[in-house]
Enzyme design. Structure first.
Site, PDB file in Angstrom:
ATOM      1  NE  ARG A   1      -3.338  -1.981   2.127  1.00 48.12           N
ATOM      2  CZ  ARG A   1      -3.191  -3.500   3.120  1.00 48.12           C
ATOM      3  NH1 ARG A   1      -2.274  -3.328   4.082  1.00 48.12           N
ATOM      4  NH2 ARG A   1      -3.973  -4.944   3.663  1.00 48.12           N
TER       5      ARG A   1
ATOM      6  CE  LYS B   1      -5.843  -1.139   5.366  1.00 52.80           C
ATOM      7  NZ  LYS B   1      -7.586  -1.488   4.423  1.00 52.80           N
TER       8      LYS B   1
ATOM      9  CG  HIS C   1      -4.690   1.247  -5.098  1.00 54.19           C
ATOM     10  ND1 HIS C   1      -4.683   0.985  -3.231  1.00 54.19           N
ATOM     11  CD2 HIS C   1      -6.472   0.710  -4.877  1.00 54.19           C
ATOM     12  CE1 HIS C   1      -5.450   0.457  -3.360  1.00 54.19           C
ATOM     13  NE2 HIS C   1      -6.250   0.151  -4.177  1.00 54.19           N
TER      14      HIS C   1
ATOM     15  NE  ARG D   1      -2.942  -2.679  -1.854  1.00 57.99           N
ATOM     16  CZ  ARG D   1      -2.386  -4.063  -1.159  1.00 57.99           C
ATOM     17  NH1 ARG D   1      -1.220  -4.295  -0.913  1.00 57.99           N
ATOM     18  NH2 ARG D   1      -3.375  -4.671  -0.441  1.00 57.99           N
TER      19      ARG D   1
ATOM     20  CG  HIS E   1      -5.593  -8.783   0.415  1.00 59.20           C
ATOM     21  ND1 HIS E   1      -6.083  -8.760  -0.814  1.00 59.20           N
ATOM     22  CD2 HIS E   1      -6.121  -7.232   0.267  1.00 59.20           C
ATOM     23  CE1 HIS E   1      -5.843  -7.463  -1.890  1.00 59.20           C
ATOM     24  NE2 HIS E   1      -5.842  -6.392  -0.831  1.00 59.20           N
TER      25      HIS E   1
ATOM     26  CE1 TYR F   1      -5.793  -6.744  -7.548  1.00 59.92           C
ATOM     27  CE2 TYR F   1      -5.890  -7.863  -6.114  1.00 59.92           C
ATOM     28  CZ  TYR F   1      -5.867  -6.126  -6.307  1.00 59.92           C
ATOM     29  OH  TYR F   1      -5.429  -5.189  -5.642  1.00 59.92           O
TER      30      TYR F   1
END
Length: 336
Positions: A175, A199, A275, A278, A301, A310
């Site tokens: 990210r 995250k 992004h 990414r 994730h 994806y």
């Protein structure tokens, strides 16, 4: 001229939709925001987004002479969602915006119930709007190669820094906030991988490609160039320091540099962003046979369902290839 918080006399108002006067937020909102930071490791951006979302609801309730946010009923909240749905028809609010604000409301009222402020949760009976998942926008491999080639042609410290950033981004799929905020300590001693804190404060190990390692090695002697004498103590923590006030390269500035590089590479700047790269990392890996679980881990994730989008990109591209090249797909010869 001294800068003040007031607009100069005679300054023209910006055209467009008039802004709502901010409604005062209940004191419990600050407690809620502090909780998501302390207990869920929410970022400053997430905290600010939740404050804006709750502020928008509070402003609507005040404008409609309805009860304040902490006393609102399910009917009050439905009226707000209906208001957003009407805006959506006028293309002012997206389905994602509605879903995000509903998520903020649900979490806020759960917090109020847990703190004993309210006995019931008015958001628990609200329906979540259906939202389609648009396929991620990506660049073809040839476009990424052109972008990397343009970056490698740049000299001077700024060019070597940008080349290192781009090579790392395409090699790892980080990210943008993770990339620009990398501490020096994230780089493993042998230089072959990064330890990334993502995250929720979760750490993951992400390998670096040979081109990324070479670009990083070329850049590292230039790190002192981006530090300001007397401010090194703030800047030296970062792998990509900056002489700007923040002491570190910002994601906004990196985005601007990427668009400048896109122009050099002959690509539309509007199609290039951190992004998008990414997305390219994930999609190109799957194109070349990587397994979904590995891509999930590298992207950070929590849910593999997020990564599965994806596979739809790969499937759609395969479908387009068949439609372009299969002899029967475009009215080619058929059996009699």
């Amino acid at each position: 001229m001294a800068v003040t918080g007031e607009k100069p006399t005679g300054a023209k108002a910006r055209p467009g939709r008039p802004r709502k006067a901010p409604a005062p937020l209940p004191p419990w909102v600050d407690g809620f925001l502090d909780m998501i930071v302390a207990e869920r490791a929410a970022s400053a951006n997430t905290r600010d987004a939740y404050r804006r979302d709750l502020g928008d609801v509070a402003a609507f309730l005040a404008a409609q002479a309805r009860p304040a946010l902490d006393r609102a009923s399910s009917d009050d909240l439905r009226a707000y969602l209906d208001h957003l749905a009407a805006d959506q028809v006028k293309a002012k609010s997206s389905v994602r915006t509605v879903a995000r604000r509903l998520s903020a409301l649900r979490q806020y009222y759960k917090f109020l119930v847990s703190e004993g402020v309210r006995a019931e949760d008015p958001a628990s009976v609200l329906d979540t709007p259906r939202q389609g998942r648009p396929l991620p926008k990506i660049l073809g491999e040839a476009d990424v190669v052109a972008l990397l080639a343009a970056a490698s042609r740049r000299g001077a410290p700024e060019g070597r820094r940008l080349n290192a950033l781009l090579e790392i981004l395409y090699a790892t799929g980080l990210r943008v906030s993770e990339l620009v905020g990398l501490p020096v300590a994230a780089l493993m001693r042998d230089g072959r991988a990064l330890v990334v804190r993502g995250k929720g404060g979760k750490e993951r190990l992400v390998p670096l490609s040979v081109p990324a390692r070479e670009a990083l090695t070329a850049y590292l002697p230039d790190r002192p160039y981006f530090m300001t004498p007397g401010r090194e103590s703030k800047q030296q923590h970062y792998l990509f320091p900056s002489r700007a006030a923040a002491g570190v390269l910002t994601r906004q500035r990196f985005g601007q540099l990427l668009k400048e590089l896109a122009m050099e590479a002959g690509l539309p700047p509007s199609k290039v962003s951190p992004h998008v790269l990414r997305h390219c990392f994930a999609t190109h890996l799957l194109d070349h046979g990587a397994d979904l679980r590995s891509v999930q881990k590298m992207l950070g994730h929590a849910d593999i369902g997020t990564t599965q989008i994806y596979t739809h990109v790969v499937g759609e591209r395969l479908k387009q290839t068949v439609e372009r090249h299969h002899p029967l797909a475009r009215g080619g010869p058929k059996k009699g």
